[in-house]
Design an enzyme around this catalytic site. Structure first.
Site, PDB file in Angstrom:
ATOM      1  N   GLY A 180       0.815  -1.201   0.000  1.00  0.00           N
ATOM      2  CA  GLY A 180       0.000   0.000   0.000  1.00  0.00           C
ATOM      3  C   GLY A 180       0.849   1.252   0.000  1.00  0.00           C
ATOM      4  O   GLY A 180       1.799   1.366   0.780  1.00  0.00           O
ATOM      5  N   HIS A 445      10.670  37.477   0.602  1.00  0.00           N
ATOM      6  CA  HIS A 445      11.881  36.928  -0.030  1.00  0.00           C
ATOM      7  C   HIS A 445      13.031  36.962   0.983  1.00  0.00           C
ATOM      8  O   HIS A 445      13.185  37.936   1.714  1.00  0.00           O
ATOM      9  CB  HIS A 445      12.243  37.767  -1.250  1.00  0.00           C
TER      10      HIS A 445
END
Length: 466
Positions: A180, A445
Site C-alpha cells: 500500500g 523573499h
C-alpha cells in the site's frame, strides 16, 4: 441513577476531545469517554509520534549528506531504540496536555469502554468491570478506526506489521515489504529507507499515492527510486508465508507475472476499518454505508435524533484535522448555533515522506472530469533561491484554476516543507480567492512560499523566475 450531561463524547481522539472542549466553551456540561489513552490513536499512535520518527530520519538523512553543506560528520549511525523512545516521549507529553485541557475546561473524563444502551444513554465499563451509567440529550460518536488486515496477511506484530507495530519495532527491518502506497505506507517506507532498510513498495493501482495529482505521483516514484526503493505499481501480493527468519511473499507485477521474494518484515497499509462494533449502533438502527462508515448530514447528525458522528467512522477524507473541524461543527450545532458545513475540497492533505507532499482541492484530472476548462501553473524548486540555499532543489508547486472565473480549484506540492506551505492555498480556497488576489499578494523573499506566487503567475504565462 445515571450521571447526566448535556453532551457525551465517545472517543477522545482529535475529533472527540476538540468537540468536548468546544462544547464546554459554549456552556454545555460535557463528558468524554475513552477506553485507552486520551488523545486517541492520532496523538498516541498516529499523526504525532510518526512525525517524531520521521523527524529523526530526516536529521539522519541530513547527517549522511553533511559534506554537501561543507560539514564533516563521520561514523554516524542510528539507534532505533532511542529513536522510538523519543517518539513515545513526544506522545506521552501530548497525552498529558490533553489531560490538562480536560481539567481546564471542566470536562468529566470516564475511562472505559462505552456502549449505547438506548436513546441518550451510554454505559461505561472500566478495566475492572465496573459499570457507570451516563445520560445526555446528545451523544457524539468519535471512536475512530483501525488498520485493515489482509485475509492472507494477518498482522502478528512479529513479521507482519500494521502502522502500530511499525512505530515500536522490536528490531530494525533489513528487507522490508510495504503493501500500500497511501500516506501511511509511504511514510513508513520513507522512514525505514532513510534508516537503512532495503524497501519494496507494492501498490495495486497504477501509481503511488494514487489520491494525489498524477504529476506528484510520478515525481515521487522517481524520487523514491533514486533513494534506493523498489516501487511496484499495478501490482499485488497474493500470498504471505511467515517463518522464524522472515517472510516469503508471492508478488504479481503489472503484467500478471508472479514471483516470490523474501523479506525480513511486512507492513500492511491498505486502508482502515471503522471502530463501530459493540457500541450499540445496530440496536438503535444507525445508518451506515456499504463499507460500515456512519452516514451523517452536513452538521454531523446521524439518522438517530441526538446521535452525532465525526472523524474516521464517517465518510472520507480520514484526516485528524477534518475530525477536529467536524467536532467543532457538531458542538456548535448542538449548542444551538448554525455552523457552516465543511467543504471537503477545502481540506488539505499532507504526507510526510521524503520529499513531502501536500495538496488541497481538485487535481488537474478531477477538475477536467468535473467539466472545468483549466489553467495550470507549475513552478520547480530549482527556480527558487531559498530552496537552492537549503540544498533542497527537488520538487514543484502546481496550481489549477478555472479558466473562466479564475477560481483556485486545487494546489499540489512536492518538496521540502510543503506541508507547512499548503495552508496558504487552503486559506485562499476557503476565502474563494481567484488568481487576481494571489497575484497581488506580496510574498516574502527569500522564502519557499515565493514558489506559490510563481506557480499562480505561471498558470497565466507570467512566471518571473523560469
Amino acid at each position: 441513577m445515571a450521571d447526566t450531561y448535556d453532551l457525551i463524547v465517545l472517543g477522545s481522539g482529535p475529533g472527540g476531545y476538540v468537540a468536548a472542549i468546544r462544547a464546554a466553551q459554549l456552556g454545555l456540561k460535557t463528558a468524554i469517554v475513552e477506553r485507552e489513552l486520551l488523545g486517541g490513536i492520532c496523538l498516541n499512535w498516529g499523526c504525532i509520534p510518526t512525525k517524531a520518527l520521521l523527524r529523526s530520519a530526516e536529521v539522519f538523512h541530513q547527517m549522511r549528506h553533511a559534506k554537501d553543506y561543507g560539514l564533516i560528520a563521520e561514523k554516524i549511525s542510528a539507534d532505533l531504540d532511542a529513536v522510538v523512545k523519543r517518539s513515545r516521549g513526544v506522545a506521552k507529553q501530548l497525552n498529558q496536555g490533553v489531560t490538562h485541557l480536560m481539567k481546564k475546561n471542566k470536562i468529566a473524563v470516564h475511562m472505559g469502554e462505552g456502549r449505547l444502551t438506548g436513546k441518550g444513554k451510554l454505559t461505561v465499563t472500566d478495566k475492572q468491570g465496573k459499570t457507570t451509567e451516563l445520560a445526555a440529550k446528545n451523544i457524539i460518536l468519535a471512536t475512530g478506526a483501525r488498520a485493515r488486515d489482509l485475509p492472507f496477511a494477518k498482522a502478528d506484530g512479529k513479521r507482519i506489521w500494521t502502522y502500530r507495530h511499525a512505530m515500536t519495532p522490536a528490531e530494525m527491518p533489513t528487507k522490508l515489504l510495504v503493501i500500500g502506497s497511501g500516506a501511511i505506507g509511504i511514510e513508513f517506507a520513507s522512514f525505514y529507507n532513510d534508516l537503512g532498510a532495503d524497501v519494496t513498495v507494492v501498490e495495486m493501482l497504477d501509481r503511488v499515492v494514487p489520491v494525489e495529482d498524477a504529476d506528484v505521483s510520478a515525481f515521487l516514484e522517481k524520487a523514491l527510486t533514486k533513494q534506493g526503493m523498489k516501487i511496484m505499481t499495478g501490482a499485488g501480493v497474493s500470498k504471505i508465508e511467515t517463518g522464524p527468519g522472515g517472510v516469503k511473499a508471492t508478488l504479481k507485477d503489472k503484467a500478471g507475472k508472479e514471483s516470490t521474494a523474501e523479506f525480513s518484515h511486512v507492513i500492511v497499509a491498505v486502508g482502515i476499518v471503522p471502530n463501530t462494533e459493540n457500541i450499540g449502533l445496530k440496536e438503535l438502527g444507525v445508518a451506515v454505508d456499504d463499507r460500515g462508515f456512519l452516514k451523517t448530514d452536513a452538521s454531523c447528525r446521524t439518522n438517530v435524533a441526538g446521535l452525532w458522528a465525526i472523524g474516521d467512522i464517517t465518510a472520507p477524507p480520514w484526516l485528524a484535522h477534518k475530525a477536529s473541524h467536524e467536532g467543532v461543527i457538531a458542538a456548535e450545532a448542538i449548542a444551538g448555533g448554525h455552523p457552516h458545513a465543511m467543504d471537503p475540497l477545502n481540506i488539505p492533505a499532507c504526507t510526510y515522506c521524503h520529499p513531502q507532499i501536500a495538496s488541497v482541492g481538485l487535481t488537474e484530472a478531477k477538475a477536467k472530469e468535473a467539466g472545468y476548462a483549466v489553467k495550470v501553473g507549475n513552478f520547480p524548486f530549482i527556480g527558487n533561491g531559498k530552496a537552492i540555499a537549503l540544498g533542497e532543489p527537488e520538487g514543484f508547486v502546481k496550481t489549477v484554476f478555472d479558466a473562466k472565473t479564475g477560481e483556485l480549484l486545487g494546489a499540489h506540492m512536492i518538496g521540502a516543507e510543503v506541508t507547512e506551505l499548503i495552508q496558504g492555498y487552503t486559506v485562499g480556497k476557503t476565502l474563494e480567492t481567484t488568481e487576481a488576489e494571489l497575484m497581488e499578494t506580496v510574498f516574502p523573499h527569500p522564502t519557499l512560499s515565493e514558489m506559490m506566487h510563481e506557480s499562480v503567475l505561471a498558470a497565466y504565462g507570467r512566471a518571473l523566475h523560469i
